[in-house]
Design an enzyme around this catalytic site. Structure first.
Site, mmCIF file in Angstrom:
data_model
loop_
_atom_site.group_PDB
_atom_site.id
_atom_site.type_symbol
_atom_site.label_atom_id
_atom_site.label_comp_id
_atom_site.label_asym_id
_atom_site.label_seq_id
_atom_site.Cartn_x
_atom_site.Cartn_y
_atom_site.Cartn_z
ATOM 1 N N ASP A 108 0.849 -1.188 0.000
ATOM 2 C CA ASP A 108 0.000 0.000 0.000
ATOM 3 C C ASP A 108 0.887 1.242 0.000
ATOM 4 O O ASP A 108 2.098 1.168 -0.202
ATOM 5 C CB ASP A 108 -0.952 -0.037 1.204
ATOM 6 C CG ASP A 108 -2.297 0.627 0.915
ATOM 7 O OD1 ASP A 108 -2.298 1.670 0.247
ATOM 8 O OD2 ASP A 108 -3.333 0.103 1.360
ATOM 9 N N ASP A 140 -5.935 2.513 -7.026
ATOM 10 C CA ASP A 140 -6.862 2.889 -5.961
ATOM 11 C C ASP A 140 -7.388 4.303 -6.184
ATOM 12 O O ASP A 140 -6.772 5.118 -6.882
ATOM 13 C CB ASP A 140 -6.138 2.804 -4.614
ATOM 14 C CG ASP A 140 -7.094 2.631 -3.442
ATOM 15 O OD1 ASP A 140 -8.301 2.440 -3.679
ATOM 16 O OD2 ASP A 140 -6.627 2.673 -2.289
ATOM 17 N N GLU A 159 -12.288 6.393 -8.744
ATOM 18 C CA GLU A 159 -13.652 6.786 -9.138
ATOM 19 C C GLU A 159 -13.670 8.018 -10.067
ATOM 20 O O GLU A 159 -14.537 8.026 -10.947
ATOM 21 C CB GLU A 159 -14.511 7.060 -7.886
ATOM 22 C CG GLU A 159 -14.757 5.849 -7.026
ATOM 23 C CD GLU A 159 -13.550 5.507 -6.149
ATOM 24 O OE1 GLU A 159 -13.426 4.345 -5.761
ATOM 25 O OE2 GLU A 159 -12.736 6.404 -5.876
ATOM 26 N N GLU A 204 -11.948 9.527 -6.459
ATOM 27 C CA GLU A 204 -12.599 9.741 -5.174
ATOM 28 C C GLU A 204 -12.999 11.196 -4.990
ATOM 29 O O GLU A 204 -14.041 11.498 -4.407
ATOM 30 C CB GLU A 204 -11.689 9.285 -4.044
ATOM 31 C CG GLU A 204 -12.383 9.359 -2.692
ATOM 32 C CD GLU A 204 -11.689 8.567 -1.611
ATOM 33 O OE1 GLU A 204 -11.429 9.140 -0.549
ATOM 34 O OE2 GLU A 204 -11.410 7.368 -1.830
ATOM 35 N N ASP A 233 -13.981 -0.371 0.695
ATOM 36 C CA ASP A 233 -13.609 -0.325 2.112
ATOM 37 C C ASP A 233 -14.761 -0.785 2.999
ATOM 38 O O ASP A 233 -15.408 -0.006 3.705
ATOM 39 C CB ASP A 233 -13.188 1.096 2.489
ATOM 40 C CG ASP A 233 -11.934 1.530 1.750
ATOM 41 O OD1 ASP A 233 -11.183 0.654 1.284
ATOM 42 O OD2 ASP A 233 -11.704 2.751 1.625
ATOM 43 N N HIS A 277 -7.265 -8.287 3.507
ATOM 44 C CA HIS A 277 -6.711 -6.933 3.478
ATOM 45 C C HIS A 277 -7.484 -6.078 4.474
ATOM 46 O O HIS A 277 -8.712 -6.148 4.530
ATOM 47 C CB HIS A 277 -6.830 -6.323 2.082
ATOM 48 C CG HIS A 277 -6.313 -4.925 1.974
ATOM 49 N ND1 HIS A 277 -4.963 -4.624 2.014
ATOM 50 C CD2 HIS A 277 -6.954 -3.737 1.844
ATOM 51 C CE1 HIS A 277 -4.802 -3.321 1.895
ATOM 52 N NE2 HIS A 277 -5.998 -2.748 1.791
#
Length: 823
Positions: free
Chosen positions: A307, A420, A423, A425, A488, A548
């Protein structure tokens, strides 16, 4: 072109009533005047119609799929993101395969593709669709547009159920829902969510059609919420087209759909192994220690995910650096090389945001890689991680700059990518991209990002399969090898409950690798052993096995108590034993689009009640799985789609409509279809050791399954398009029962692959077997029946009276082999 056609009202017009159908087409609230036909012509295989307010193009995509595109002067259109481009050979083949027949009459046009026919009424203008002459779907008003909105309206039939919309937690049937179409993070969700990371502007109907709105803009899909019998799609901008796909069965419908939007290529075989992952590993030493812990605890391991700490010591302030933090990771190339030598692949997280304080900010600005503000300068905005810009993946400059970072990391030894926050976000509406404003293309951002990675990976390493995990995308993103996850999720029982629903909904519309963070990601005050075990048990039968979570509770099983380790170890190892089964599911998905996780109604298409089941599913064709999602459960009621099923753990038999399955902490309900062949291989440390040299086939004998068959697909696990290149083997087996004997046939096809066994030792285990057979013959050779398991060897058989199983072991060189077990 035919000049005559049947001008009688079609079946759906009669069903709705002609007055209602025509009145619906007027809709003064939507349009100020009635749309009327003017003229038509054929162009490059498409039917182009001029109407009083727009040009309508109907383009055949295959014999069961049609795009309908409305265009008006002055209305901006974007290219299709959903439709897979066809190369010249494919296009020529399409034209040869789709013999579209146009019939013209005074009142209507009929465009017949084969399985699907569009009936275009001239006055007022309206389109309806038939499958094999029966009514399927009809525009209610059809296309509408004003200064702030554009979209479509369709009539819904009375008992029609609608699956779709992508990731939502609303139940399987989404009819009656009004769904936002704007990919948006939902941190810590549990049992309700109407808007999540990966929405899809598409539905699958119980009437066996898929309707896809090929529009990437901010919008809404109203599935009979505002008006009970109307399905309405609305968007603020974007492409004004829709695609109708038909099928006679649900599997055929999915195959027709992915023929249009693109098939998912097979991932590398290591993608089906166990992942070590958390938020996150802080240093190279920690990585090495974790890997060593997996080895010490005898847990197989194929991948390690890093990550955001790989490029900075803190959560905030470093996004966009996308370069190793050399203090924490002093020798990353050596680290990844060492992992690779152990069969472990390194996956890095990347995000599309570049902080204005990041080391790469000036480089991104100089390269013209960032989305702009309205003044034409790099757009900056505040984000949790800091003041930031957003890479414009819609621009060639943005893609080139971004890929150069990936290229350097790939050369260092990175094996897979995790995209990650895609979108995106945070995506301010006044952000300007190369093809339009943020709200026009928001939902296609992750799609374009994945395409950039996939295209460049295939160009750089054309013989290898990429690994691309993404949180958001658009219909058709599966053709770029996208592996989505469900975001998430809260680390609680309410987070586990919706995971089947989420994966089923995505899988039915092309995304067969949708999976969850095993164990849950967000929150959790203390370790819940039972919840954790239940989630990891379910993970064996979902597409990707990746625990995860936030690090305050370890997501890796190796860091928990002895009881937890012992139970989860056995399930992780079972995941590896089932590789021949699971990998064959991946092959089927790559060929037909069939998801790995399948809804129960696939087994009984006439039982609409099964469509509502969100608690159990088919894993491939032969497993039925019901995760345990209630704390303290000791029995689970499992709805059955019909037929006879065996408990995988103890061979108990179930039939009828419902099975009540006893469970303890070491089991969840896993049932096997009567007549199924379940292939397994011995334990391994990682998938690099995979071999079917010793192959076990568990056959579930039952009088209700007089004939059955199965196969195992194999290749080297690495080569792209191995099947198309002939670099594979299919191991095929069939069984046929009668009163005298059960006869099996073993055959093989394919040219083989690097590392394929020259011969195999097969252990055929016949379950539900009642007595010692009178004779067993493999070809012309009789097999010896021995009295104990210790005596079992090739060309021998042993009957386990207590378990009621017959074990038959023989050598197989791949040539056709009949095997007869006389009763």
């Amino acid at each position: 072109m035919k000049e005559k056609a049947n001008t009688k009202p079609t079946a759906l017009v009669k069903k709705l009533g002609l007055g209602l159908f025509l009145a619906a087409a007027l809709q003064p609230a939507i349009a100020s005047e009635v749309r009327e036909y003017r003229q038509h012509h054929m162009q490059d295989g498409a039917l182009v119609i001029d109407t009083s307010d727009s040009q309508v193009t109907l383009t055949p995509l295959n014999s069961a799929a049609l795009e309908v595109h409305y265009q008006r002067d002055g209305m901006k259109q974007l290219p299709s993101f959903a439709i897979a481009p066809k190369n010249s050979t494919k296009t020529a083949q399409l034209k040869a395969d789709v013999q579209a027949q146009l019939s013209v009459s005074e009142d209507a046009l009929r465009l017949a593709l084969g399985d699907l026919t569009a009936v275009i009424h001239k006055s007022p203008f309206a389109i309806e669709f038939e499958r094999n002459g029966e009514p399927l779907l009809a525009e209610e008003h059809g296309f509408f547009a004003n200064q702030t909105m554009r979209g479509f309206r369709f009539a819904l039939q009375e008992n029609e159920k609608l699956i779709g919309g992508g990731q939502r937690v609303l139940g399987m049937d989404r009819r009656g829902q009004r769904l936002p179409l704007y990919n948006k993070a939902h941190y810590g969700y549990t049992t309700e969510s109407e808007q999540m990371y990966f929405g899809l502007p598409a539905v699958m109907s119980s009437n066996k059609y898929i309707l896809l709105f090929d529009n990437s803009a901010t919008g809404t899909m109203d599935l009979g919420a505002s008006e009970q019998d109307v399905m309405q799609f609305e968007a603020v901008a974007g492409r004004s087209s829709y695609i109708v796909v038909a099928g006679n069965t649900y599997p055929q419908l999915i195959e027709n759909y992915v023929d249009v939007t693109g098939r998912q290529p097979m991932p590398p075989r290591w993608a089906f192994g166990n992942f070590a992952s958390r938020f996150g590993y802080h240093s190279e030493q920690e990585v090495r220690d974790v890997v060593e812990k997996f080895r010490e605890e005898d847990f197989p391991l194929d991948a390690l995910v890093l990550d955001l700490y790989w490029f900075g010591p803190d959560i905030q302030g470093h996004m966009g650096n996308l370069a190793w933090d050399n203090k924490a990771f002093p020798t990353p190339v050596d680290m990844m090389s060492d992992l690779n030598q152990q069969g472990i692949n390194t996956i890095l997280v990347t995000e599309p945001f570049v902080l204005s304080t990041a080391e790469r900010w000036d480089s991104a600005v100089a390269a013209n890689a960032l989305a702009k503000n309205l003044a034409g300068q790099p757009k900056k905005f505040e984000f949790y991680f800091g003041n930031t810009g957003l890479i414009d993946v819609f621009s060639e400059d943005g893609r080139d700059w971004f890929w150069n970072i990936y290229k350097d990391l790939k050369e260092q030894g990175v094996a897979g990518w995790w995209g990650d926050l895609g979108e995106p976000e945070v995506h301010p509406s006044d952000t300007v991209h190369a093809v339009g404003m943020a709200d026009e293309i928001h939902n296609a951002y992750g799609h374009r990002w994945a395409q950039m990675l996939f295209d460049n990976e295939r160009a750089a390493s054309p013989e290898e399969r990429p690994f691309i995990m993404m949180r958001a995308g658009f219909p058709g993103s599966q053709r770029f090898g996208m592996i989505p996850w469900t975001g998430d999720v809260s680390r609680e029982w309410g987070g586990l409950k919706p995971q089947v629903e989420l994966s089923l909904q995505m899988g039915l519309l092309g995304f067969g690798y949708t999976h969850s963070d095993l164990g849950g990601f967000a929150g959790g005050e203390k370790f819940d052993r039972e919840l954790y075990i239940r989630w990891l048990q379910y993970g064996v039968f979902q597409p990707v096995y990746r625990p995860h979570a936030q690090e305050h509770i370890a997501p890796e099983p190796v860091f928990h108590d002895l009881k937890t380790r012992n139970i989860t170890r056995e399930f992780v190892k079972l995941r590896y034993r089932l590789l021949p089964y699971n990998y064959t599911l991946a092959f089927e998905n790559s060929q037909t689009g069939m998801p790995l996780m399948r809804p129960l109604f696939f087994d009984n298409e006439n039982d609409l009640a099964l469509m509502d089941n969100k608690d159990a599913y088919l894993w491939g064709n032969d497993f039925l799985v019901a995760p345990v999602t209630d704390e303290g459960a000791r029995e689970v009621a499992v709805q059955l789609p019909g037929g006879v099923w065996f408990d995988y753990w103890n061979d108990n038999q179930y039939g009828g409509d419902m099975a009540r399955v006893k469970v303890d902490l070491k089991t969840i309900p896993v049932l096997v279809r009567a007549g199924a062949f379940i292939p397994t291989v011995p334990d391994m440390r990682n998938t690099r050791e995979y071999s079917s040299r010793n192959l076990r086939l568990d056959y579930y004998a039952h009088e209700s399954a007089a004939q059955s068959s199965g196969y195992v697909y194999e290749d080297d696990g690495v080569t792209a398009d191995a099947f198309a290149k002939g670099q594979y083997q299919k191991l095929m087996f069939a069984g046929e029962r009668n009163d005298e004997a059960t006869r099996f046939t073993f055959t093989r096809e394919g040219d083989g692959y690097t590392g394929a066994p020259e011969g195999r030792s097969i252990e055929l285990v016949l379950h539900n077997w009642q007595q010692v057979p009178t004779a067993i013959n493999a070809g012309e050779q009789p097999l010896t029946i021995v009295s104990s398991e210790k005596q079992l060897s090739n060309n021998a058989a042993w009957f386990d009276k207590r378990a009621k199983t017959l074990h038959v072991k023989f050598a197989w060189d791949g040539s056709e082999l009949p095997l007869t077990v006389s009763h």
